[in-house]
Design a protein around this motif. Structure first.
Motif, PDB file in Angstrom:
ATOM      1  N   GLU A  63     -62.145   1.985  40.682  1.00 41.85           N
ATOM      2  CA  GLU A  63     -62.149   2.431  42.087  1.00 41.85           C
ATOM      3  C   GLU A  63     -61.081   3.487  42.354  1.00 41.85           C
ATOM      4  OE1 GLU A  63     -62.063  -0.972  44.695  1.00 41.85           O
ATOM      5  OE2 GLU A  63     -63.724  -1.950  43.640  1.00 41.85           O
ATOM      6  N   TYR A  64     -61.230   4.612  41.623  1.00 40.67           N
ATOM      7  CA  TYR A  64     -60.273   5.700  41.839  1.00 40.67           C
ATOM      8  C   TYR A  64     -60.579   6.415  43.146  1.00 40.67           C
ATOM      9  CZ  TYR A  64     -57.245   9.671  41.146  1.00 40.67           C
ATOM     10  OH  TYR A  64     -56.254  10.604  41.314  1.00 40.67           O
ATOM     11  N   SER A  65     -59.536   6.692  43.922  1.00 44.07           N
ATOM     12  CA  SER A  65     -59.682   7.458  45.165  1.00 44.07           C
ATOM     13  C   SER A  65     -58.441   8.307  45.369  1.00 44.07           C
ATOM     14  CB  SER A  65     -59.874   6.526  46.360  1.00 44.07           C
ATOM     15  OG  SER A  65     -59.730   7.245  47.573  1.00 44.07           O
ATOM     16  N   MET A  66     -58.650   9.621  45.459  1.00 46.13           N
ATOM     17  CA  MET A  66     -57.537  10.536  45.699  1.00 46.13           C
ATOM     18  C   MET A  66     -56.895  10.239  47.055  1.00 46.13           C
ATOM     19  SD  MET A  66     -56.213  13.207  44.016  1.00 46.13           S
ATOM     20  CE  MET A  66     -57.382  14.328  43.252  1.00 46.13           C
ATOM     21  N   GLN A  67     -57.754  10.028  48.076  1.00 49.13           N
ATOM     22  CA  GLN A  67     -57.234   9.784  49.437  1.00 49.13           C
ATOM     23  C   GLN A  67     -56.383   8.523  49.509  1.00 49.13           C
ATOM     24  OE1 GLN A  67     -60.549  10.714  49.215  1.00 49.13           O
ATOM     25  NE2 GLN A  67     -60.739  12.529  50.499  1.00 49.13           N
ATOM     26  N   LYS A  68     -56.799   7.506  48.739  1.00 47.65           N
ATOM     27  CA  LYS A  68     -56.070   6.230  48.801  1.00 47.65           C
ATOM     28  C   LYS A  68     -54.933   6.148  47.786  1.00 47.65           C
ATOM     29  CE  LYS A  68     -60.092   3.679  50.523  1.00 47.65           C
ATOM     30  NZ  LYS A  68     -61.128   2.679  50.193  1.00 47.65           N
ATOM     31  N   GLY A  69     -54.732   7.253  47.059  1.00 49.37           N
ATOM     32  CA  GLY A  69     -53.557   7.302  46.185  1.00 49.37           C
ATOM     33  C   GLY A  69     -53.784   6.860  44.761  1.00 49.37           C
ATOM     34  N   GLY A  70     -55.013   6.935  44.260  1.00 46.84           N
ATOM     35  CA  GLY A  70     -55.251   6.641  42.849  1.00 46.84           C
ATOM     36  C   GLY A  70     -56.161   5.450  42.613  1.00 46.84           C
ATOM     37  N   PHE A  71     -55.925   4.744  41.502  1.00 43.58           N
ATOM     38  CA  PHE A  71     -56.765   3.606  41.113  1.00 43.58           C
ATOM     39  C   PHE A  71     -56.481   2.414  42.025  1.00 43.58           C
ATOM     40  CE2 PHE A  71     -56.406   6.152  37.247  1.00 43.58           C
ATOM     41  CZ  PHE A  71     -57.722   6.203  36.825  1.00 43.58           C
ATOM     42  N   GLN A  72     -57.540   1.896  42.642  1.00 43.98           N
ATOM     43  CA  GLN A  72     -57.382   0.770  43.570  1.00 43.98           C
ATOM     44  C   GLN A  72     -57.357  -0.571  42.836  1.00 43.98           C
ATOM     45  OE1 GLN A  72     -56.753   1.632  46.987  1.00 43.98           O
ATOM     46  NE2 GLN A  72     -56.534   3.422  45.656  1.00 43.98           N
ATOM     47  N   LYS A  73     -57.912  -0.603  41.629  1.00 44.62           N
ATOM     48  CA  LYS A  73     -57.855  -1.821  40.814  1.00 44.62           C
ATOM     49  C   LYS A  73     -56.602  -1.771  39.933  1.00 44.62           C
ATOM     50  CE  LYS A  73     -61.579  -4.001  42.135  1.00 44.62           C
ATOM     51  NZ  LYS A  73     -61.472  -5.306  42.803  1.00 44.62           N
ATOM     52  N   ASN A  74     -55.798  -2.821  40.003  1.00 47.62           N
ATOM     53  CA  ASN A  74     -54.546  -2.863  39.238  1.00 47.62           C
ATOM     54  C   ASN A  74     -54.112  -4.317  39.099  1.00 47.62           C
ATOM     55  OD1 ASN A  74     -53.400  -3.549  41.791  1.00 47.62           O
ATOM     56  ND2 ASN A  74     -53.220  -1.357  42.253  1.00 47.62           N
ATOM     57  N   GLU A  75     -52.854  -4.561  38.712  1.00 51.31           N
ATOM     58  CA  GLU A  75     -52.411  -5.946  38.518  1.00 51.31           C
ATOM     59  C   GLU A  75     -52.435  -6.759  39.807  1.00 51.31           C
ATOM     60  OE1 GLU A  75     -48.588  -3.547  37.814  1.00 51.31           O
ATOM     61  OE2 GLU A  75     -50.641  -3.055  38.361  1.00 51.31           O
ATOM     62  N   ASP A  76     -52.283  -6.082  40.950  1.00 51.85           N
ATOM     63  CA  ASP A  76     -52.337  -6.795  42.238  1.00 51.85           C
ATOM     64  C   ASP A  76     -53.765  -7.017  42.727  1.00 51.85           C
ATOM     65  OD1 ASP A  76     -49.528  -6.883  42.405  1.00 51.85           O
ATOM     66  OD2 ASP A  76     -49.482  -4.828  43.169  1.00 51.85           O
ATOM     67  N   HIS A  77     -54.665  -6.132  42.333  1.00 50.36           N
ATOM     68  CA  HIS A  77     -56.086  -6.254  42.698  1.00 50.36           C
ATOM     69  C   HIS A  77     -56.917  -6.098  41.424  1.00 50.36           C
ATOM     70  CE1 HIS A  77     -54.070  -4.784  46.394  1.00 50.36           C
ATOM     71  NE2 HIS A  77     -54.812  -5.738  46.939  1.00 50.36           N
ATOM     72  N   PRO A  78     -56.902  -7.144  40.554  1.00 51.08           N
ATOM     73  CA  PRO A  78     -57.556  -7.011  39.244  1.00 51.08           C
ATOM     74  C   PRO A  78     -59.083  -7.024  39.331  1.00 51.08           C
ATOM     75  CG  PRO A  78     -56.706  -9.234  39.522  1.00 51.08           C
ATOM     76  CD  PRO A  78     -56.265  -8.450  40.726  1.00 51.08           C
ATOM     77  N   LEU A  79     -59.694  -6.618  38.235  1.00 48.67           N
ATOM     78  CA  LEU A  79     -61.149  -6.687  38.114  1.00 48.67           C
ATOM     79  C   LEU A  79     -61.579  -8.146  38.078  1.00 48.67           C
ATOM     80  CD1 LEU A  79     -61.466  -4.004  35.295  1.00 48.67           C
ATOM     81  CD2 LEU A  79     -62.311  -3.711  37.633  1.00 48.67           C
ATOM     82  N   ASP A  80     -62.743  -8.410  38.643  1.00 52.37           N
ATOM     83  CA  ASP A  80     -63.282  -9.781  38.652  1.00 52.37           C
ATOM     84  C   ASP A  80     -64.157  -9.941  37.414  1.00 52.37           C
ATOM     85  OD1 ASP A  80     -63.864 -12.301  39.433  1.00 52.37           O
ATOM     86  OD2 ASP A  80     -65.188 -11.762  41.107  1.00 52.37           O
ATOM     87  N   CYS A  81     -63.544 -10.286  36.277  1.00 52.27           N
ATOM     88  CA  CYS A  81     -64.326 -10.368  35.038  1.00 52.27           C
ATOM     89  C   CYS A  81     -63.727 -11.378  34.065  1.00 52.27           C
ATOM     90  CB  CYS A  81     -64.417  -9.003  34.368  1.00 52.27           C
ATOM     91  SG  CYS A  81     -62.856  -8.382  33.740  1.00 52.27           S
ATOM     92  N   GLU A  82     -64.620 -11.881  33.215  1.00 53.41           N
ATOM     93  CA  GLU A  82     -64.182 -12.727  32.098  1.00 53.41           C
ATOM     94  C   GLU A  82     -64.468 -12.044  30.761  1.00 53.41           C
ATOM     95  OE1 GLU A  82     -66.185 -16.417  33.161  1.00 53.41           O
ATOM     96  OE2 GLU A  82     -64.298 -17.216  33.911  1.00 53.41           O
ATOM     97  N   LEU A  83     -65.332 -11.024  30.818  1.00 52.44           N
ATOM     98  CA  LEU A  83     -65.591 -10.189  29.641  1.00 52.44           C
ATOM     99  C   LEU A  83     -65.747  -8.749  30.117  1.00 52.44           C
ATOM    100  CD1 LEU A  83     -66.450  -9.661  26.618  1.00 52.44           C
ATOM    101  CD2 LEU A  83     -68.820  -9.984  27.409  1.00 52.44           C
ATOM    102  N   ILE A  84     -65.073  -7.825  29.433  1.00 58.84           N
ATOM    103  CA  ILE A  84     -65.288  -6.397  29.702  1.00 58.84           C
ATOM    104  C   ILE A  84     -65.529  -5.688  28.380  1.00 58.84           C
ATOM    105  CG2 ILE A  84     -62.766  -6.006  29.854  1.00 58.84           C
ATOM    106  CD1 ILE A  84     -63.538  -3.627  31.774  1.00 58.84           C
ATOM    107  N   VAL A  85     -66.661  -4.967  28.314  1.00 59.58           N
ATOM    108  CA  VAL A  85     -67.032  -4.215  27.112  1.00 59.58           C
ATOM    109  C   VAL A  85     -66.967  -2.724  27.452  1.00 59.58           C
ATOM    110  CG1 VAL A  85     -68.778  -3.819  25.330  1.00 59.58           C
ATOM    111  CG2 VAL A  85     -68.587  -6.077  26.410  1.00 59.58           C
TER     112      VAL A  85
END
Length: 725
Positions: free
Chosen positions: A406-428
């Motif tokens: 969820e990259y957004s220039m207006q919002k200051g970069g990547f919105q997914k991070n350690e505080d708002h992680p991806l909702d996953c148990e497997l990522i390929v």
């Protein structure tokens, strides 16, 4: 003419049309209606933003061009707004003001006549009386009119300091009314803030403004410029001594000036200096701050991810393999079984192999197993095309990494991070060789600790365009499990493309003899670059469409090792544009011609519009009135302002580097000794593996041999492998 060559003549008239103008240099060829002469006069010289309809007063000299006849060569000039109704209409309809095209200009001038420009200047709301103009358009015209006046004052200032007019609009858009103040205070900001303006241009401005050659500002900006250039070449850090040597070549200053600048940059946290233990001894490494942070974080987070408990319930690997073979009605090969078992038991896993080695089958098997125990599965790839291919091959939705995070220039970069992680148990993640260090850092920040990460890619392809060599470094570290696929499956052996790609990768010459059972790999002998160019045009325009029924623009892609030279991207694109799309609506910007129907490529990441460096599309519309060009990229219309067209280049021919992550029905690759410096095994291998149905090499066996034998890839300065250890 009777005027002597030593004396300047005076000439006045109205610009009727602009035949050519270069935004870079300002060099212009214009047709001018001169008072008292029936024929239009050809005027040549540097004119700042020439606009049809303008009155131009000139000093210069007459000359006779052997091909184009009589011309007036400019020495000095001054332009003023037009006074006649005809001139005003031409001026407004020229595309000068966004929101007014030729049709609207005619309506405005019909209503207000010679008072038109006074109305726009002093009482613009009156334009609402013109049919087809509402309050919204009046606002747009008012803004464009004010911007145009300000841009012209910025242009005049910049022109006196050696800056081409093409950059003035960009500078104005970045700094608005502060433009001149910013440039006067610190012209080196331009190199950092504005796409297309490099340090060299900024330095020229600074010197014209009187900045000292040894100024601290210049030394700091020069070092940062060199480090950015080196990161563009893939380096994460650079040893201090060679860095200073490179900076001296550009800045021509004493080493002490640069050592002092390095100290200040470190204090300002713009760079990090670290002594690294390397195989050939300790090295004083200089990092741009963001790369030092990213390298340390990638190593720390990858180790933490691997050490954390698995989120999904434990899987019996043996039973899982039996179950998935039954469900998919197939028998997995030995290495595929190894990969599936490793996925079932590991927290982090790398699966690497060339084309035809079954990577897609393994992904499908892994997804089948994990889908039975969790719905929290994410698929991603670095590019839109790679993500689309992944979706088609697996039946699961795959996103680009930027969209996933969820990259957004207006919002200051990547919105997914350690505080708002991806909702996953497997990522390929597929095409993992394309992931650069910065992107890997942001991906790992967003992966929750209990999740399993599987990286799939071909480590023998070219490394990422951005800095780093992440996949190779992770494999080399030995810190995570790796499954190396090396068996080509029977159906893949029926493809000469796949067989020859593997031969090239092993350092063996490809088999260019015709095969009865394969009709997809050809070598066309051509030694001279000019003849090779003509052969490529013939192949793309006639022979491949006739023989294989492929569309020459949409389905045939020329890939070349270099940008310069007769069969480099620049010249190839001009020749192929002339051959495949010679006519139609067009706009000329920065010396480039863009036509409706042209194949074009984005050369800068634009995260908000989700178009990335290397994305290819077709020009579908050019709107002179709105000053916009529309490109269809993967079914999405992307709108470009005329001032932003330097983000687009023609893409009939693209560099092999830019083709990473893409596949094309047919590729044509020139392989000539003129490309000697770029003839490398992994470059040729990457180019060949881009072709799905057809690969045609055009060149010499000698050049092909050089490429196949040359496995000395340019090494990148990275320390990730050691940090993982």
């Amino acid at each position: 003419m009777s005027e002597t060559q030593n004396e300047f003549s005076d000439l006045s008239g109205q610009i009727e049309r602009v035949t050519f103008t270069s935004e870079e240099s300002g060099y212009t060829i214009a047709k001018v209606k001169v008072y008292g002469r029936r024929e239009l006069v050809t005027v040549v010289g540097n004119i700042l933003c020439p606009t049809p309809g303008e009155i131009i007063k000139m000093k210069g000299e007459w000359s006779n061009h052997p091909k184009f006849g009589e011309q007036f060569k400019l020495a000095y000039y001054k332009t003023t707004v037009p006074a006649s109704v005809h001139g005003i209409e031409k001026y407004l309809g020229s595309g000068l003001i966004k929101g007014i095209g030729p049709v609207m200009a005619k309506r405005i001038v019909k209503l207000f006549g010679e008072a038109t420009l006074d109305v726009i200047e002093a009482d613009i709301q009156k334009l609402i009386e013109v049919p087809g103009i509402g309050s919204k358009r009046v606002g747009m015209i008012a803004q464009a009119w004010e911007e145009q006046k300000e841009i012209r004052s910025v242009m005049l200032f910049l022109q006196t300091h050696g800056v081409s007019s093409g950059y003035a609009t960009k500078i104005y858009k970045q700094y608005k009314n502060e433009s001149i103040a910013v440039v006067q205070e610190n012209p080196y900001r331009l190199a950092h803030d504005i796409f297309g303006i490099g340090f060299v241009t900024a330095d020229k401005i600074a010197q014209k403004l009187g900045f000292d050659k040894n100024s601290p500002l210049r030394a700091e900006a020069g070092i940062l410029y060199v480090l950015h250039q080196l990161s563009d070449e893939g380096h994460v850090f650079y040893p201090q001594d060679p860095l200073i040597v490179k900076a001296i070549e550009i800045l021509e200053v004493e080493p002490g000036v640069l050592v002092d600048a390095l100290g200040r940059l470190a204090t300002e946290h713009k760079i990090v200096a670290e002594t690294l233990d390397r195989p050939d001894g300790p090295v004083e490494a200089i990092y741009l701050a963001k790369y030092h942070l990213s390298e340390n974080q990638v190593a720390a987070r990858l180790k933490a991810l691997q050490a954390a408990a698995k989120g999904v319930r434990s899987i019996d690997a043996e039973k899982a393999v039996e179950w998935v073979q039954e469900k998919l009605s197939m028998t997995l090969a030995e290495k595929q079984v190894e990969a599936v078992k490793a996925a079932a038991t590991s927290k982090v896993l790398v699966i690497t192999g060339g084309p035809g080695t079954g990577k897609t089958t393994i992904i499908r098997a892994i997804l089948k197993i994990f889908s039975a125990i969790t719905k929290y599965i994410l698929l991603a790839a670095p590019t839109g095309r790679a993500a689309k291919r992944m979706s088609e091959a697996t039946g699961h939705e795959a996103k680009t990494l930027h969209r996933l995070l969820e990259y957004s220039m207006q919002k200051g970069g990547f919105q997914k991070n350690e505080d708002h992680p991806l909702d996953c148990e497997l990522i390929v993640v597929d095409e993992a060789s394309m992931i650069d260090l910065i992107l890997m850092h942001h991906l790992l920040k967003a992966i929750p600790k209990p999740a399993t990460l599987i990286l799939v890619g071909d480590v023998d392809q070219l490394p990422s365009v951005g800095a780093g060599n992440v996949l190779k470094d992770v494999i080399a570290s030995g810190a995570v499990p790796v499954v190396q696929l090396n068996e080509i499956f029977r159906q893949a052996q029926e493809s000469s493309i796949i067989v020859n790609a593997h031969r090239i990768n092993k350092g063996v010459m490809p088999d260019t003899r015709p095969r009865k059972d394969a009709d997809d790999f050809y070598f066309v002998e051509e030694e001279e670059p000019e003849r090779a160019l003509q052969r490529i045009i013939q192949l793309v325009r006639e022979r491949i469409p006739a023989r294989f029924g492929l569309d020459p623009i949409n389905q045939v892609q020329v890939l070349t090792p270099m940008n310069r030279g007769i069969v480099g991207t620049t010249n190839l694109n001009l020749a192929l544009q002339a051959a495949l799309n010679p006519n139609g609506a067009e706009v000329v910007r920065g010396g480039r011609t863009y036509r409706v129907g042209d194949k074009v490529m984005q050369i800068k990441n634009d995260y908000d519009r989700e178009v990335f460096n290397g994305d290819i599309g077709r020009v579908t519309k050019i709107d002179e009135e709105e000053q916009e060009l529309t490109v269809d990229i993967d079914g999405r219309p992307i709108i470009y302002d005329f001032s932003g067209l330097d983000e687009l280049v023609l893409a009939y021919g693209v560099s092999i580097h830019k083709s990473q992550g893409s596949e094309y029905p047919a590729v044509v690759i020139p392989v000539l000794t003129q490309h000697y410096v770029m003839l490398q095994r992994n470059l040729l291998y990457t180019g060949v593996t881009r072709g799905k149905e057809l690969v045609v090499l055009v060149g010499t066996k000698k050049a092909l041999g050089i490429a196949v034998r040359n496995n000395k890839t340019v090494s990148r300065h990275t320390h990730l492998s050691a940090r993982l250890n």
